[in-house]
Design a protein around this motif. Sequence first.
Motif, PDB file in Angstrom:
ATOM      1  N   ALA A  30      69.577  95.026  31.340  1.00 28.06           N
ATOM      2  CA  ALA A  30      70.173  95.928  32.332  1.00 28.06           C
ATOM      3  C   ALA A  30      69.116  96.789  33.004  1.00 28.06           C
ATOM      4  O   ALA A  30      69.259  97.165  34.172  1.00 28.06           O
ATOM      5  N   ARG A  31      68.041  97.080  32.281  1.00 29.26           N
ATOM      6  CA  ARG A  31      66.994  97.931  32.869  1.00 29.26           C
ATOM      7  C   ARG A  31      66.451  97.327  34.152  1.00 29.26           C
ATOM      8  O   ARG A  31      66.175  98.041  35.127  1.00 29.26           O
ATOM      9  N   ASP A  32      66.285  96.012  34.162  1.00 34.88           N
ATOM     10  CA  ASP A  32      65.748  95.352  35.351  1.00 34.88           C
ATOM     11  C   ASP A  32      66.655  95.578  36.557  1.00 34.88           C
ATOM     12  O   ASP A  32      66.206  95.970  37.632  1.00 34.88           O
ATOM     13  N   TRP A  33      67.941  95.294  36.377  1.00 32.80           N
ATOM     14  CA  TRP A  33      68.870  95.400  37.514  1.00 32.80           C
ATOM     15  C   TRP A  33      69.040  96.854  37.947  1.00 32.80           C
ATOM     16  O   TRP A  33      69.104  97.145  39.151  1.00 32.80           O
ATOM     17  N   LEU A  34      69.109  97.774  37.002  1.00 34.13           N
ATOM     18  CA  LEU A  34      69.271  99.180  37.352  1.00 34.13           C
ATOM     19  C   LEU A  34      68.072  99.678  38.160  1.00 34.13           C
ATOM     20  O   LEU A  34      68.228 100.492  39.084  1.00 34.13           O
ATOM     21  N   ASP A  35      66.886  99.196  37.831  1.00 31.23           N
ATOM     22  CA  ASP A  35      65.708  99.558  38.625  1.00 31.23           C
ATOM     23  C   ASP A  35      65.812  98.984  40.037  1.00 31.23           C
ATOM     24  O   ASP A  35      65.488  99.653  41.024  1.00 31.23           O
ATOM     25  N   VAL A  36      66.253  97.741  40.130  1.00 33.04           N
ATOM     26  CA  VAL A  36      66.335  97.074  41.436  1.00 33.04           C
ATOM     27  C   VAL A  36      67.306  97.807  42.360  1.00 33.04           C
ATOM     28  O   VAL A  36      67.021  98.002  43.546  1.00 33.04           O
ATOM     29  N   VAL A  37      68.451  98.238  41.822  1.00 33.71           N
ATOM     30  CA  VAL A  37      69.481  98.856  42.669  1.00 33.71           C
ATOM     31  C   VAL A  37      69.333 100.362  42.744  1.00 33.71           C
ATOM     32  O   VAL A  37      70.234 101.072  43.118  1.00 33.71           O
ATOM     33  N   ARG A  99      76.373 104.052  45.814  1.00 36.06           N
ATOM     34  CA  ARG A  99      76.182 105.502  45.728  1.00 36.06           C
ATOM     35  C   ARG A  99      74.786 105.890  45.262  1.00 36.06           C
ATOM     36  O   ARG A  99      74.470 107.078  45.184  1.00 36.06           O
ATOM     37  N   PHE A 100      73.964 104.905  44.931  1.00 38.57           N
ATOM     38  CA  PHE A 100      72.636 105.225  44.428  1.00 38.57           C
ATOM     39  C   PHE A 100      71.621 105.229  45.568  1.00 38.57           C
ATOM     40  O   PHE A 100      71.913 104.875  46.695  1.00 38.57           O
ATOM     41  N   GLY A 101      70.428 105.618  45.239  1.00 34.85           N
ATOM     42  CA  GLY A 101      69.418 105.803  46.266  1.00 34.85           C
ATOM     43  C   GLY A 101      69.394 107.259  46.696  1.00 34.85           C
ATOM     44  O   GLY A 101      70.354 108.003  46.522  1.00 34.85           O
ATOM     45  N   ALA A 102      68.283 107.675  47.249  1.00 29.38           N
ATOM     46  CA  ALA A 102      68.129 109.070  47.663  1.00 29.38           C
ATOM     47  C   ALA A 102      69.101 109.403  48.789  1.00 29.38           C
ATOM     48  O   ALA A 102      69.235 108.644  49.752  1.00 29.38           O
ATOM     49  N   VAL A 103      69.792 110.519  48.661  1.00 35.52           N
ATOM     50  CA  VAL A 103      70.758 110.963  49.664  1.00 35.52           C
ATOM     51  C   VAL A 103      70.324 112.327  50.180  1.00 35.52           C
ATOM     52  O   VAL A 103      70.207 113.280  49.416  1.00 35.52           O
ATOM     53  N   ARG A 104      70.073 112.403  51.473  1.00 36.35           N
ATOM     54  CA  ARG A 104      69.672 113.686  52.061  1.00 36.35           C
ATOM     55  C   ARG A 104      70.927 114.458  52.463  1.00 36.35           C
ATOM     56  O   ARG A 104      71.715 113.989  53.273  1.00 36.35           O
ATOM     57  N   ARG A 105      71.100 115.629  51.899  1.00 39.27           N
ATOM     58  CA  ARG A 105      72.267 116.457  52.208  1.00 39.27           C
ATOM     59  C   ARG A 105      71.789 117.773  52.818  1.00 39.27           C
ATOM     60  O   ARG A 105      71.686 118.782  52.135  1.00 39.27           O
ATOM     61  N   ASN A 106      71.470 117.751  54.084  1.00 39.54           N
ATOM     62  CA  ASN A 106      71.075 118.968  54.777  1.00 39.54           C
ATOM     63  C   ASN A 106      72.334 119.685  55.242  1.00 39.54           C
ATOM     64  O   ASN A 106      72.900 119.374  56.289  1.00 39.54           O
ATOM     65  N   ALA A 107      72.779 120.636  54.427  1.00 40.46           N
ATOM     66  CA  ALA A 107      74.038 121.306  54.756  1.00 40.46           C
ATOM     67  C   ALA A 107      73.973 122.026  56.088  1.00 40.46           C
ATOM     68  O   ALA A 107      74.980 122.214  56.759  1.00 40.46           O
ATOM     69  N   GLY A 108      72.785 122.471  56.493  1.00 37.35           N
ATOM     70  CA  GLY A 108      72.657 123.181  57.754  1.00 37.35           C
ATOM     71  C   GLY A 108      72.495 122.269  58.953  1.00 37.35           C
ATOM     72  O   GLY A 108      72.424 122.737  60.081  1.00 37.35           O
ATOM     73  N   ASN A 109      72.410 120.983  58.728  1.00 36.99           N
ATOM     74  CA  ASN A 109      72.226 120.035  59.821  1.00 36.99           C
ATOM     75  C   ASN A 109      73.557 119.814  60.534  1.00 36.99           C
ATOM     76  O   ASN A 109      74.484 119.222  59.974  1.00 36.99           O
ATOM     77  N   GLN A 110      73.658 120.291  61.748  1.00 36.91           N
ATOM     78  CA  GLN A 110      74.906 120.164  62.481  1.00 36.91           C
ATOM     79  C   GLN A 110      75.107 118.753  63.039  1.00 36.91           C
ATOM     80  O   GLN A 110      76.200 118.402  63.450  1.00 36.91           O
ATOM     81  N   ASN A 111      74.044 117.965  63.081  1.00 40.68           N
ATOM     82  CA  ASN A 111      74.157 116.606  63.596  1.00 40.68           C
ATOM     83  C   ASN A 111      74.591 115.685  62.462  1.00 40.68           C
ATOM     84  O   ASN A 111      73.793 114.978  61.856  1.00 40.68           O
TER      85      ASN A 111
END
Length: 423
Positions: A30-37, A99-111
């Motif tokens: 599982a470690r292999d696949w979890l790293d890939v995704v 749902r994985f991967g880096a998610v940028r949540r700029n709360a002040g970003n109006q766009n």
Amino acid sequence: MAFLADTSADAYERVIDRLLASPHYGEHFARDWLDVVRFAEAEGFEYDRSLPDAWRFRDYVVDSLNRDKPFNQFLTEQIAGDEIAPDDLELATTAGFHRFGAVRRNAGNQNVAVSRNEVLIERTDIVGSAILGLTVGCARCHDHKIDPILQKDYYRLQAYFSATQEHSVLLLPPAERAPFEAKWKPLNTQLDELRGMLENLQGADRQRVTREIRDLEATLPPAPPSILSIRNEPAKRTPIHVLKRGDWDNKGEPVAPRPPTVLVSDDLPELPADTAAPRTALARWLTTPAQPLTARVAVNRIWQHHSGTGLVKTPNDFGQNGDRPSHPELLDWLAREFVAGGWKAKPLHRLIVLSNTYRQSSHSPRAAAATRLDPENRLLWHVRARRLAAEEVRDAMLAISGQLKKALGDRDIRMAIPDVVRE
């Protein structure tokens, strides 16, 4: 020691069968696949929000590998589990893939549209690298400079995800869900607004807002158990256009879901933009035996696990900039065997580790000459020394000291969902 003492002719084969049947097999691979995704228990970037329920997806992967779930089914569940059975909590867990991967949540970003585009980019690129072994992201701003991937094809691939929105399934009895959300949502909206203000504040004002955030966070109700997932929300579907130079504000031709042109017939039409189950269609195409890359990429990852280097040394890039296969006929044959065997991974593992190539010595009587001709051992003339993963070093040290705990946790994700919620 038991293996060394076993003098029977099939001693090695029986060890392999025992290890493949072990419940620790799933944990190991599982470690292999979890790293890939890009599995993680936090989102990264500025806020780095915790994902405390990500373990459900991890355990789904372990459980699937232990059951030797066919890889085509394994992929389909992750790409489109929520579409296949919208009310199935287990398949909601599988769709956590998105749902994985880096998610940028700029709360002040109006766009908000720009932030939405970043999410769609993440979901598109991972299909290219993890499943197809293609750097499709290079076609985001222009036709791929190296591989025959059109910019239009990049956005057609992105269109499969145009209706997807984050969705966390609260594991609460139905009567408790509405009261919780009525309290939780307004507080989080207020918190997002305050966090956005911080980006433009300094000194005493920044300290004041920081205190307000801390005080408000203390009033949040405890988060209930949940399932990280996604779902289609047609009313919020993002119209997909070819973006000139990848700029969200510079929209070109509208497009709809379709696989990359280089991998399908030229006359294959786009799906309707509002297709009801677009990711199911994508998963069906990704796992059709006629599609040449999915099985080869998967087989190459398995070979890489055992030998340290794949038959293609660049497992995420089978394109022109990637490495050429050292043994293309072997890669093709293994991929055909994999598909013909029902996309089962355990027989493929067994086939590889029982081969003469895998069972070679690390020493060769012709090592000096062979090293001059093939210093990287790409022709597989001896077994390659393999670097141990950090977890393997840790487990070996714990085993030697007698402190390794071999007991497994509950690996059946169905048992982790309370009956009162399932009903």
